[in-house]
Design an enzyme around this catalytic site. Structure first.
Site, mmCIF file in Angstrom:
data_model
loop_
_atom_site.group_PDB
_atom_site.id
_atom_site.type_symbol
_atom_site.label_atom_id
_atom_site.label_comp_id
_atom_site.label_asym_id
_atom_site.label_seq_id
_atom_site.Cartn_x
_atom_site.Cartn_y
_atom_site.Cartn_z
ATOM 1 N N ASN A 211 0.859 -1.185 0.000
ATOM 2 C CA ASN A 211 0.000 0.000 0.000
ATOM 3 C C ASN A 211 0.897 1.237 0.000
ATOM 4 O O ASN A 211 2.118 1.127 0.191
ATOM 5 C CB ASN A 211 -0.948 -0.024 1.212
ATOM 6 C CG ASN A 211 -0.209 -0.045 2.536
ATOM 7 O OD1 ASN A 211 0.510 0.888 2.878
ATOM 8 N ND2 ASN A 211 -0.380 -1.139 3.297
ATOM 9 N N ASP A 283 -4.329 -6.278 4.975
ATOM 10 C CA ASP A 283 -5.470 -7.055 5.457
ATOM 11 C C ASP A 283 -5.394 -8.503 4.991
ATOM 12 O O ASP A 283 -5.917 -9.408 5.649
ATOM 13 C CB ASP A 283 -6.781 -6.433 4.972
ATOM 14 C CG ASP A 283 -6.993 -5.050 5.569
ATOM 15 O OD1 ASP A 283 -6.922 -4.926 6.807
ATOM 16 O OD2 ASP A 283 -7.208 -4.098 4.802
ATOM 17 N N PRO A 309 -3.429 -11.841 10.431
ATOM 18 C CA PRO A 309 -3.867 -11.669 11.824
ATOM 19 C C PRO A 309 -3.928 -10.203 12.225
ATOM 20 O O PRO A 309 -3.089 -9.395 11.817
ATOM 21 C CB PRO A 309 -2.798 -12.431 12.612
ATOM 22 C CG PRO A 309 -2.272 -13.451 11.650
ATOM 23 C CD PRO A 309 -2.318 -12.792 10.300
ATOM 24 N N ASP A 310 -4.915 -9.858 13.016
ATOM 25 C CA ASP A 310 -5.157 -8.466 13.424
ATOM 26 C C ASP A 310 -4.195 -8.099 14.560
ATOM 27 O O ASP A 310 -4.369 -8.519 15.700
ATOM 28 C CB ASP A 310 -6.604 -8.321 13.882
ATOM 29 C CG ASP A 310 -7.020 -6.873 14.042
ATOM 30 O OD1 ASP A 310 -6.181 -6.065 14.494
ATOM 31 O OD2 ASP A 310 -8.175 -6.545 13.720
ATOM 32 N N ILE A 311 -3.189 -7.282 14.237
ATOM 33 C CA ILE A 311 -2.148 -6.980 15.223
ATOM 34 C C ILE A 311 -2.684 -6.115 16.354
ATOM 35 O O ILE A 311 -2.436 -6.379 17.538
ATOM 36 C CB ILE A 311 -0.945 -6.294 14.549
ATOM 37 C CG1 ILE A 311 -0.334 -7.208 13.476
ATOM 38 C CG2 ILE A 311 0.117 -5.936 15.589
ATOM 39 C CD1 ILE A 311 0.779 -6.545 12.680
ATOM 40 N N LYS A 342 -14.520 0.593 15.046
ATOM 41 C CA LYS A 342 -13.242 -0.113 15.119
ATOM 42 C C LYS A 342 -12.690 -0.068 16.533
ATOM 43 O O LYS A 342 -12.178 -1.071 17.053
ATOM 44 C CB LYS A 342 -12.248 0.507 14.130
ATOM 45 C CG LYS A 342 -10.878 -0.143 14.132
ATOM 46 C CD LYS A 342 -9.971 0.500 13.075
ATOM 47 C CE LYS A 342 -8.581 -0.127 13.088
ATOM 48 N NZ LYS A 342 -7.704 0.472 12.046
ATOM 49 N N LYS A 346 -12.240 -3.651 18.555
ATOM 50 C CA LYS A 346 -10.897 -4.145 18.827
ATOM 51 C C LYS A 346 -10.425 -3.866 20.258
ATOM 52 O O LYS A 346 -9.312 -4.225 20.623
ATOM 53 C CB LYS A 346 -9.917 -3.541 17.821
ATOM 54 C CG LYS A 346 -10.311 -3.896 16.384
ATOM 55 C CD LYS A 346 -9.241 -3.605 15.373
ATOM 56 C CE LYS A 346 -9.699 -4.049 13.982
ATOM 57 N NZ LYS A 346 -8.638 -3.930 12.971
#
Length: 402
Positions: A211, A283, A309-311, A342, A346
């Site tokens: 990105n 993502d 995995p969502d850090i 969000k 999270k």
């Protein structure tokens, strides 16, 4: 930097030529800049050069002994909001360390109460002398004085080693911070863990999914925290060389992929007081990574992907009792509702919602704007400005939470 009154003291060293760029940039940013040159500094850069760049008079010892309604060193000392001493030579350093004042520059510093940024520059052997190091340590016991550099590199004498003056961009950033904080070290004693930059998820050894994140926001966060006295660990994706040069005094850990970033962030989390996830982590990533470069003819027309995995969620789950976990939400369109969702989803303590579809506010820009939101739903707008300004506003916001 506009409306700030900045006094620049130039001592006699070849690095004085770099200070011309600093003075010019500050004047163009509409700061009021005045310059004092020591007698030896005039052998390297003239009074006329600095007065032209500053659009203000530059002063020398000849002015010190001229009759005036008020003593010049008192007038300049009271006028300044921030002082920069660059280059700081061994001679001027030694004088200030013992409170000696025998010229206009040293008298003015002793007659002022504002924060002073010290940018030393000298030969490596001079810098490493025990007497010079004693003076350096002694001066920093005074909370007025803030240090930048010196760095290591090739010096004017062709020696390679420590003693190189900080670059103009580093000094300008630190001066902006001092102008914002008034020299307060309100984050002293805190450990900050910050992530920045984009990740690159490999397809093969030469291709990746990525990105456009540059890492500038995280670097601004790291710099602002260090300027306010914090110890900073920065975990970063690939960065341009010019940005890496701005990380003096910051522990930097390269983490080019999401897996590497997760390992570094979770590994360093236990020691952190505040954890700020500013990185643009992928993502998804390729489900299979080729060990060798794929010929163009063998590139898959459909690339199998798997979620990353969502850090930040993992960091929130593993939080320590004293920790604040902060996320970023780069959004288009309406930015607040998805950022609040969000934050709740999270388990974060705060989130920075920033638009990436507005002029001078997207990836790669030095400017940005945001809405800061905490877990209680309180919001604070950070209007358009530099990323360094947003970093300081975020720390003000978090300080109220802690």
């Amino acid at each position: 930097m506009g409306s700030q009154r900045i006094l620049v003291g130039v001592s006699g060293g070849i690095a004085a030529y770099k200070v011309c760029e600093v003075v010019s940039a500050m004047a163009q940013a509409e700061a009021e800049v005045r310059v004092i040159l020591t007698q030896s500094a005039q052998a390297f850069v003239s009074e006329l050069t600095f007065s032209t760049l500053a659009r203000q008079p530059a002063y020398t010892d000849a002015d010190f002994w001229t009759a005036r309604p008020r003593p010049l060193h008192i007038e300049l000392g009271e006028w300044a909001d921030v002082c920069l001493l660059a280059p700081l030579t061994a001679n001027t350093l030694g004088k200030l360390a013992v409170g000696q004042a025998d010229n206009l520059l040293t008298n003015t510093i002793l007659a002022s109460t504002c924060p002073v940024l010290l940018a030393p520059a000298m030969n490596t052997d001079m810098w490493q002398q025990a007497a010079v190091q004693r003076s350096w340590q002694q001066l920093q016991l005074d909370s007025r004085y803030h240090a930048i550099g010196p760095g290591a590199g090739r010096l004017a004498c062709d020696r390679v080693g420590p003693g190189r003056m900080a670059e103009p961009s580093e000094m300008l950033t630190f001066l902006t911070s001092l102008s914002y904080t008034g020299g307060q070290r309100d984050l002293a004693g805190k450990q900050l863990l910050i992530s920045t930059g984009g990740t690159r998820e490999p397809i093969d050894p030469v291709r990746f999914i990525g990105n456009p994140a540059t890492g500038r926001m995280g670097i601004a966060l790291a710099q602002a925290a260090r300027h306010r006295g914090a110890q900073v660990t920065l975990v970063h994706g690939p960065l341009e060389a010019e940005l890496l040069q701005q990380l003096g005094g910051i522990c930097a850990i390269a983490a080019p992929t999401a897996a590497a970033m997760a390992q570094a962030m979770l590994g360093h989390q236990p020691q952190a007081d505040w954890v700020i996830m500013a990185a643009a982590v992928a993502d998804v990533r390729p489900a299979r990574v080729a060990a060798t470069k794929l010929p163009k003819s063998e590139l898959p027309s459909d690339l199998p992907l798997e979620p990353v995995p969502d850090i930040v969620a993992a960091l929130a789950t593993a939080r320590q009792p004293q920790q604040l976990i902060v996320g970023f939400a780069a959004q288009t369109g309406e930015i607040v509702p998805p950022a609040k969702a969000k934050l709740i989803r999270k388990g974060l303590d705060a989130i920075v919602a920033n638009p990436v579809d507005r002029p001078s506010s997207g990836f790669g820009s030095n400017q940005t704007q945001a809405v800061l939101i905490d877990r209680a739903g309180r919001q604070r707008i950070s209007p358009p400005g530099s990323k360094l300004e947003l970093a300081h506003r975020l720390y003000d916001f978090l300080r109220d939470l802690a």
